[in-house]
Design an enzyme around this catalytic site. Structure first.
Site: not given
Ligand code: UDX
Ligand code: UDX
Length: 459
Positions: A12, A15, A165, A221, A273
């Site tokens: 994802g 990963g 991020a 977070n 997140c």
């Molecule tokens: C995920 C989590 O949401 C986050 O909390 C964590 O920090 C990192 O992993 P993300 O990579 O953004 O974040 O999620 P996503 O893009 O949904 O990817 C997860 C992948 O795992 C999917 O591609 C899904 O198909 C796969 N998966 C899920 C497996 O291969 N096996 C499973 O049993 C479940």
């Molecule tokens: C966040 C954390 O930053 C990262 O360290 C963690 O691993 C996963 O969660 P992410 O959610 O990918 O990362 O993006 P981030 O840049 O943190 O933004 C999150 C949300 O906050 C977005 O919707 C962004 O638009 C909003 N945001 C961010 C604001 O509205 N104002 C700001 O000043 C900063």
């Protein structure tokens, strides 16, 4: 132990980029990313790099350099587990939608399935690394499953939360502020530290106990999201008092104790997140009967929901209290710029509210595919899917989305929105032409000079 083969379960947003960078920086390590989703794996293996399932600046270039050399994508999970000395679990941990902790706690079923799968397949010692964000003390549960169901091989469990991020993932991975490794076994910790050590200075690699590591991710977070809710709370006060939130943010941000980052007022934070992790923190606090602690953090979410709602309320009120049958153009659907991820994007909730008032919503986002927009809305279950299809149009040309619109709502801070020909957009919109800038990215005086009725956040 020197690691020769790594497997990562979950291809994802976390990963994929993380393993691509590990492979890029460790040419001697073979990295296998596996996933149960065959379509996603096929997209990662696509010859045409513009078809990768995830859009991240710089990612395609790194995949191009490593794929087929020491980075591989596959659905053969068992083989990858068996052959590797180190296994990352990077599957999703959504908020539970059923049972105890519904709407609050993290659903750990995928993580548990992974642990059981590893235990079943492993015939040699493994280091298991939790990369997914997990509630405190989950490592203990993973360990218990591994030890009780395994083939009496040795498992060490490490917590290694990811701080990247989206939109800046590759940059964040290449030069992290810190890498956090929580664990019991010093050997296992050092094996993982060595993988990162090929490009990260050792003084940035923190070693802690497992629970500190798990809790640090949730806390980081929560602190970041809290800053956004804090400035968004002030934005509402600014609108009542003629203070300007950008000026306030600048003034407080220059205090070195406060710092200037994460002070952009917005329509509210989204992403996979922040909300999930805070709800999780709240749930954990409540389960220890720490109600004041739980209430304190919950307020960050309350304020965020309020910010999204008051944006759409204000839009409707300004359009003479009705948007029924009116075309509202939405620029941006992703939860932030430079990503195609839409999870928890404020745009979804704003659109849903407008649709409940029977608006015609025309969406343009440079990177989000049209089926995702409809899926996101259907997932909320607010109305029959047929109605969403009738009321929503998704465009691949922004000027088409904007043509004859009564109002524009800017949802994502994509750079390209700033350079549009706003004069010709104005000419082609219904009058009075309204702009609701949910990201404060346009110049108020220029927009007003063109003739727009311009509204932004906290100004
Ligand atoms: C995920 C989590 O949401 C986050 O909390 C964590 O920090 C990192 O992993 P993300 O990579 O953004 O974040 O999620 P996503 O893009 O949904 O990817 C997860 C992948 O795992 C999917 O591609 C899904 O198909 C796969 N998966 C899920 C497996 O291969 N096996 C499973 O049993 C479940
Ligand atoms: C966040 C954390 O930053 C990262 O360290 C963690 O691993 C996963 O969660 P992410 O959610 O990918 O990362 O993006 P981030 O840049 O943190 O933004 C999150 C949300 O906050 C977005 O919707 C962004 O638009 C909003 N945001 C961010 C604001 O509205 N104002 C700001 O000043 C900063």
């Amino acid at each position: 132990m020197t690691i020769k083969k790594i497997c990562c379960i979950g291809a994802g947003y976390v990963g994929g980029p993380t393993m691509a960078v590990i492979a890029y920086k460790n040419p001697d390590i073979e990295v296998n990313i596996v996933d149960i989703n065959a379509d996603r794996i096929a997209a990662w293996n696509d010859e045409d790099l513009s078809n990768l399932p995830i859009y991240e600046p710089g990612l395609a270039e790194i995949v191009e350099k490593t794929r087929g050399k020491n980075l591989f994508f596959s659905t053969d999970i068992n083989k990858a587990i068996d052959e590797s000395e180190m296994i990352f679990i990077s599957v999703n941990t959504p908020t539970k939608t059923y049972g105890k902790g519904k709407g609050m706690a993290a659903d750990l079923k995928y993580v548990e399935l992974c642990a059981r799968n590893i235990a079943e397949v492993a015939t040699t010692d493994k280091i298991v690394v939790e990369k997914s964000t997990l509630p405190v003390r989950t490592a203990q549960a993973i360990k218990s499953i591994l030890h009780n169901t395994g083939n009496s091989v040795n498992f060490d469990v490490l917590s290694n939360p990811e701080f990247l991020a989206e939109g800046t993932a590759i940059q964040d991975l290449l030069s992290p502020d810190r890498v956090l490794i929580g664990g019991e076994s010093e050997d296992a910790i050092e094996s993982l530290a060595k993988v990162y050590g090929s490009w990260v200075d050792d003084d940035k690699i923190l070693r802690t106990n497992v629970w500190s590591s798990e809790l640090s991710k949730l806390t980081a977070n929560a602190f970041l999201a809290q800053r956004i809710s804090s400035i968004n709370a002030i934005s509402e006060l600014c609108e009542k008092t003629e203070a300007n939130v950008n000026e306030v943010a600048r003034a407080i941000g220059m205090d070195s104790r406060i710092g200037s980052k994460f002070l952009n007022a917005s329509i509210g934070f989204g992403g996979s997140c922040f909300q999930k992790d805070i709800l999780n923190l709240v749930y954990i606090a409540r389960s220890y009967n720490l109600h004041e602690v739980a209430d304190y953090w919950e307020q960050v979410i309350v304020l965020n929901d309020h910010q999204k709602r008051r944006f759409s309320d204000h839009l409707i009120k300004t359009l003479y209290n009705t948007v029924s049958g009116k075309k509202i153009a939405m620029l941006g659907w992703a939860f932030k710029k430079d990503t195609n991820d839409t999870r928890e994007s404020a745009a979804i909730y704003v659109a849903d509210h407008l649709l409940s008032e029977q608006a015609n919503v025309a969406v343009y986002d440079p990177k989000v595919e049209d089926f995702k927009v409809l899926n996101d809305l259907n997932y909320l279950n607010s109305r029959p899917e047929q109605e969403n299809r009738e009321l929503v149009s998704v465009h691949d040309n922004p000027y088409e989305a904007l043509k004859d619109a009564h109002a524009v709502a800017i949802m994502t801070e994509w750079d390209e929105f700033k350079t549009y020909d706003w004069r010709s957009i104005y000419d082609n919109m219904k009058k009075p032409a309204f702009v609701f800038d949910g990201r404060n990215i346009l110049d108020k005086s220029k927009m007003e000079e063109i003739g727009f009725e311009y509204y932004s956040i906290g100004q």
